[in-house]
Design an enzyme around this catalytic site. Structure first.
Site, PDB file in Angstrom:
ATOM      1  N   LYS A 141       0.860  -1.173   0.000  1.00  0.00           N
ATOM      2  CA  LYS A 141       0.000   0.000   0.000  1.00  0.00           C
ATOM      3  C   LYS A 141       0.902   1.231   0.000  1.00  0.00           C
ATOM      4  O   LYS A 141       1.768   1.369   0.867  1.00  0.00           O
ATOM      5  CB  LYS A 141      -0.913  -0.004   1.224  1.00  0.00           C
ATOM      6  CG  LYS A 141      -1.795   1.235   1.357  1.00  0.00           C
ATOM      7  CD  LYS A 141      -2.754   1.061   2.528  1.00  0.00           C
ATOM      8  CE  LYS A 141      -3.502   2.331   2.849  1.00  0.00           C
ATOM      9  NZ  LYS A 141      -4.506   2.145   3.902  1.00  0.00           N
ATOM     10  N   LYS A 143       1.426   5.215   0.343  1.00  0.00           N
ATOM     11  CA  LYS A 143       0.892   6.486   0.812  1.00  0.00           C
ATOM     12  C   LYS A 143       1.321   7.580  -0.161  1.00  0.00           C
ATOM     13  O   LYS A 143       2.516   7.806  -0.375  1.00  0.00           O
ATOM     14  CB  LYS A 143       1.407   6.801   2.222  1.00  0.00           C
ATOM     15  CG  LYS A 143       0.811   5.931   3.314  1.00  0.00           C
ATOM     16  CD  LYS A 143      -0.664   6.252   3.550  1.00  0.00           C
ATOM     17  CE  LYS A 143      -1.192   5.532   4.784  1.00  0.00           C
ATOM     18  NZ  LYS A 143      -2.610   5.864   5.040  1.00  0.00           N
ATOM     19  N   GLU A 194      -7.571   4.678  -2.677  1.00  0.00           N
ATOM     20  CA  GLU A 194      -8.309   4.968  -1.446  1.00  0.00           C
ATOM     21  C   GLU A 194      -8.381   6.477  -1.220  1.00  0.00           C
ATOM     22  O   GLU A 194      -7.357   7.162  -1.259  1.00  0.00           O
ATOM     23  CB  GLU A 194      -7.577   4.286  -0.287  1.00  0.00           C
ATOM     24  CG  GLU A 194      -8.322   4.214   1.006  1.00  0.00           C
ATOM     25  CD  GLU A 194      -7.503   3.483   2.061  1.00  0.00           C
ATOM     26  OE1 GLU A 194      -7.811   3.676   3.250  1.00  0.00           O
ATOM     27  OE2 GLU A 194      -6.564   2.743   1.725  1.00  0.00           O
ATOM     28  N   LYS A 239     -12.710   0.574   9.580  1.00  0.00           N
ATOM     29  CA  LYS A 239     -11.723   0.603  10.659  1.00  0.00           C
ATOM     30  C   LYS A 239     -12.466   0.673  11.992  1.00  0.00           C
ATOM     31  O   LYS A 239     -13.407   1.454  12.155  1.00  0.00           O
ATOM     32  CB  LYS A 239     -10.798   1.817  10.528  1.00  0.00           C
ATOM     33  CG  LYS A 239      -9.923   1.823   9.290  1.00  0.00           C
ATOM     34  CD  LYS A 239      -9.097   3.103   9.216  1.00  0.00           C
ATOM     35  CE  LYS A 239      -8.207   3.128   7.987  1.00  0.00           C
ATOM     36  NZ  LYS A 239      -7.474   4.415   7.856  1.00  0.00           N
ATOM     37  N   CYS A 267      -6.799  -0.103   9.396  1.00  0.00           N
ATOM     38  CA  CYS A 267      -6.420   0.148  10.784  1.00  0.00           C
ATOM     39  C   CYS A 267      -5.737   1.500  10.900  1.00  0.00           C
ATOM     40  O   CYS A 267      -5.237   2.044   9.920  1.00  0.00           O
ATOM     41  CB  CYS A 267      -5.469  -0.939  11.287  1.00  0.00           C
ATOM     42  SG  CYS A 267      -3.856  -0.980  10.441  1.00  0.00           S
ATOM     43  N   ASP A 289      -5.818  -4.568   5.438  1.00  0.00           N
ATOM     44  CA  ASP A 289      -4.680  -3.697   5.746  1.00  0.00           C
ATOM     45  C   ASP A 289      -4.551  -3.606   7.263  1.00  0.00           C
ATOM     46  O   ASP A 289      -4.965  -2.632   7.883  1.00  0.00           O
ATOM     47  CB  ASP A 289      -4.899  -2.318   5.116  1.00  0.00           C
ATOM     48  CG  ASP A 289      -3.751  -1.361   5.426  1.00  0.00           C
ATOM     49  OD1 ASP A 289      -2.639  -1.833   5.701  1.00  0.00           O
ATOM     50  OD2 ASP A 289      -3.983  -0.132   5.388  1.00  0.00           O
ATOM     51  N   ASP A 291      -1.547  -3.980   9.046  1.00  0.00           N
ATOM     52  CA  ASP A 291      -0.089  -4.083   9.180  1.00  0.00           C
ATOM     53  C   ASP A 291       0.471  -3.256  10.325  1.00  0.00           C
ATOM     54  O   ASP A 291       1.691  -3.136  10.457  1.00  0.00           O
ATOM     55  CB  ASP A 291       0.593  -3.672   7.872  1.00  0.00           C
ATOM     56  CG  ASP A 291       0.347  -2.202   7.515  1.00  0.00           C
ATOM     57  OD1 ASP A 291      -0.598  -1.598   8.074  1.00  0.00           O
ATOM     58  OD2 ASP A 291       1.098  -1.668   6.678  1.00  0.00           O
TER      59      ASP A 291
END
Length: 320
Positions: A141, A143, A194, A239, A267, A289, A291
């Site tokens: 993923k 950012k 996202e 989440k 999360c 996700d 992690d």
């Protein structure tokens, strides 16, 4: 009487973690321990400044709650405080019954779920190095969330040519930036994006092409969020710290699926205790996700186990 203890815990991160809104070097969390007749249940939450939460005001919300489990949805809004209490109630109920939480829910035992591993926002060179270091992981993923993300995308793909990639813009793009980047996301094999636009300023998603699935994160908190997502999003990121705990998260998952949304389970950056309830939620979803513990330099006792099969459900010593 049930006693409730609230403790502030700090977990050092393995390296600086950066998103479009800023950087951090530690995860600061609240641990709630709920005890009665020698049985203790725990929950963890991560107060999030984006939603007006601080360690102090969430602590005050938790301390001010005097009701029972059934009172939570009316007493506290969806958010971190309700999450910590709800998960502590679930843990306490399981330990009191001598069963696992999934047994109480009538669900099969969770299976390991492949989780994304997050690469924090950095220079293209640094992100390529992060990608190369983690190229063995099946799902990365990235950012992003700046007007200059094209070079970062290219760099990550060079560093991890075989990995599946998803992208999180953390509300950092405009409609124009997203429209310009979208063809390149497809070209580079990105499978989902996202929250490309800010929550509350995302109506353009209903008017522009969405050539790959778009997932609502900051725009989706609980079931009350769903009506505003129609026509704009293809997936929702659930989440626990947004929904206010496992109870609402499971209800949101069921309703979102019934309305045709794919599901991502995500999360905040927290410890294994924060992720543990979400392993139940992460069964059969499009993306997981969880992690958070992989980003820490230190974790709880009896932490979650991660291997090539993904994140495993928690041991009873940790939660549930």
């Amino acid at each position: 009487m049930m006693t409730v203890d609230i403790k502030r815990d700090v977990f050092r991160l393995a390296q600086v973690f950066t998103i479009s809104r800023g950087s951090r070097t530690a995860a600061e969390v609240l641990t709630v321990t709920m005890a009665r007749q020698g049985v203790a249940g725990r929950g963890e939450c991560v107060p999030y400044a984006r939603y007006g939460e601080t360690l102090d005001n969430v602590t005050a919300q938790i301390a001010g709650f005097t009701g029972g489990w059934a009172d939570l949805p009316e007493a506290l809004p969806a958010g971190a405080a309700r999450n910590a209490l709800d998960c502590a109630f679930w843990d306490h109920a399981a330990k009191q019954a001598g069963k696992r939480v999934w047994d109480l829910l009538g669900l099969p035992a969770p299976r390991p779920a492949i989780t994304a591993y997050t690469l924090s926002l950095d220079t293209p060179e640094a992100m390529q190095a992060q990608a190369a270091q983690n190229a063995h992981r099946p799902l990365l993923k990235i950012k992003l969330g700046t007007p200059d993300d094209m070079a970062r995308l290219e760099a990550v793909r060079r560093g991890a040519p075989a990995a599946r990639i998803i992208v999180d813009a953390n509300e950092g793009w405009t409609a124009e930036v997203y429209a310009d980047l979208a063809p390149h996301l497809i070209r580079l094999g990105v499978q989902m994006v996202e929250q490309p636009l800010p929550a509350g300023a995302d109506d353009m998603l209903a008017e522009i092409a969405r050539p790959l699935p778009v997932c609502a994160d900051e725009s989706c908190h609980d079931r009350a969020s769903l009506p505003a997502l129609r026509g704009k999003y293809d997936m929702v990121n659930i989440k626990l710290d947004k929904t206010g705990g496992l109870t609402e998260a499971l209800a949101l998952k069921a309703q979102a699926q019934a309305e045709g949304y794919a599901i991502m389970v995500g999360c905040m950056v927290g410890s294994s205790l924060a992720m543990a309830p979400a392993t139940i939620l992460a069964q059969g979803v499009a993306f997981t996700d969880l992690d958070g513990p992989l980003l820490l330099a230190e974790d709880r006792a009896a932490p979650l186990h991660f291997d090539d099969n993904g994140v495993h459900p928690p041991a009873a010593d940790l939660w549930g």
